[in-house]
Design an enzyme around this catalytic site. Structure first.
Site, PDB file in Angstrom:
ATOM      1  N   GLU A 156       0.830  -1.265  -0.100  1.00 34.19           N
ATOM      2  CA  GLU A 156       0.131  -0.049  -0.016  1.00 34.19           C
ATOM      3  C   GLU A 156       1.197   1.236   0.073  1.00 34.19           C
ATOM      4  O   GLU A 156       0.316   1.996  -0.548  1.00 34.19           O
ATOM      5  CB  GLU A 156      -1.010  -0.006   1.246  1.00 34.19           C
ATOM      6  N   HIS A 211      -4.987   5.894   0.267  1.00 36.34           N
ATOM      7  CA  HIS A 211      -4.869   4.814   0.738  1.00 36.34           C
ATOM      8  C   HIS A 211      -5.306   3.693  -0.294  1.00 36.34           C
ATOM      9  O   HIS A 211      -6.061   4.002  -1.342  1.00 36.34           O
ATOM     10  CB  HIS A 211      -5.697   4.336   2.159  1.00 36.34           C
ATOM     11  N   GLU A 293      -9.875   5.464  -0.104  1.00 36.77           N
ATOM     12  CA  GLU A 293      -9.252   4.095  -0.478  1.00 36.77           C
ATOM     13  C   GLU A 293      -9.777   3.470  -1.927  1.00 36.77           C
ATOM     14  O   GLU A 293     -10.863   3.433  -2.465  1.00 36.77           O
ATOM     15  CB  GLU A 293     -10.233   2.975   0.471  1.00 36.77           C
TER      16      GLU A 293
END
Length: 329
Positions: A156, A211, A293
């Site tokens: 990530e 993210h 995200e």
């Protein structure tokens, strides 16, 4: 996520109704698609009032491995970022190759944007430091986590560093002053409270924390996390809840348009929005801020997108268009 701590107004240009229906109808839930089409064909620039269900502080999100911060991914040798960090210090000093208008020019001249790349590749080697508890207003949580990773090892932190630099370049081209909370130029961190403070001290007009999720296979799509109304201890989001929702809805709508990705099928009820009160980066912010995200690193279809340089550029474009629309409203 990601860690922790992680209206749909489309751009103002007109797009034929038939074109939009054909292009996005298969990608997004019917309600979301209808909303986006209405916006694109002359809807209010203020955006809609999409309502995301709040996640409890005890659960990061349905189908996710756990609450914020997410448990560390067990890896002994994390992959280093494919996009080398800039040699310049965090801020708007300029990175090689960044094309920017002359000072004071461009549609975003005078605006300050802070980009927060989720996690740090060095966190894997500094578990003691990142496990230190810090005050997030409502309670105390770990300083940071390692973040998640794809099954083949793409981390990530690697993803967020790359997209953040792409986004910085796009926003600078519009004249914005852009600051990053870090550029992998420190051994670990920063902690979540420091990340919030960087945006606050910069007097940012908008902050976005980037993210990627680590949920179960089959859980797909992106979602934008908005701050809940929190007033506890050192946290008071009273002044930022409304502008942050505006920012988040614009980012989400433009993310759909730029990437073709659908809103999450496991968070937010098809809206692509999630409201949370357990993230220090949001609770401690005094300026408009959202998390995004971008996809699920544990799903084979989503990770194929996240590892594509072409798709990451589209993702950065969607974020940039949403931020620009918010700042130019």
């Amino acid at each position: 996520m990601s860690y922790d701590e992680s209206h749909f107004p489309a751009p103002r240009r007109r797009i034929p109704r038939s074109t939009l229906v054909l292009s996005i109808g298969a990608l997004v839930p019917a309600a979301f698609a209808g909303w986006l089409i209405w916006q694109s064909t002359g809807g209010s620039d203020d955006g809609g009032a999409a309502q995301a269900a709040s996640s409890s502080a005890a659960a990061e999100r349905p189908g996710s491995p756990g609450p914020e911060p997410r448990p560390s991914v067990s890896r002994s040798s994390p992959t280093s970022p494919s996009a080398s960090p800039s040699t310049s210090a965090p801020g708007d000093d300029g990175a090689p190759g960044d094309a920017r208008p002359a000072p004071g020019e461009g549609p975003l001249a005078g605006k300050v944007v802070v980009i927060d790349p989720g996690h740090n590749p060095g966190n894997f080697k500094h578990t003691a430091e990142i496990n230190k508890l810090v005050d997030i207003g409502t309670n105390r949580k770990e300083c940071d986590t390692t973040g998640t990773a794809g099954n083949a090892g793409y981390t990530e932190a690697e993803f967020t560093a790359d997209v953040s630099q792409r986004l910085r370049t796009l926003l600078r081209k519009e004249g914005a002053t852009v600051k990053l909370t870090h550029e992998n130029d420190r051994p670990w961190g920063p902690c979540v409270d420091e990340r919030a403070e960087i945006g606050n001290k910069a007097g940012a007009d908008a902050v976005i924390s980037i993210h990627a999720d680590g949920s179960g296979a089959g859980n797909r799509g992106f979602h934008v996390i908005l701050p809940a109304l929190v007033k506890s201890g050192g946290a008071d989001t009273t002044k930022i809840v409304t502008p942050s929702r505006d920012l988040g809805e614009r980012v989400a709508g433009n993310f759909v348009r730029a990437t073709g990705s659908a809103p999450s099928n496991y968070v937010g009820g098809g809206t692509g929005l999630d409201v949370r009160d357990d993230l220090g980066g949001l609770n401690l912010s005094t300026v408009p801020k959202v998390f995004i995200e971008c996809g699920n690193m544990r799903d084979s279809k989503d990770i194929a997108l996240l590892t594509s340089a072409d798709w990451r550029q589209k993702a950065a474009r969607g974020m940039a268009d949403g931020i620009s629309g918010f700042l130019r409203r």
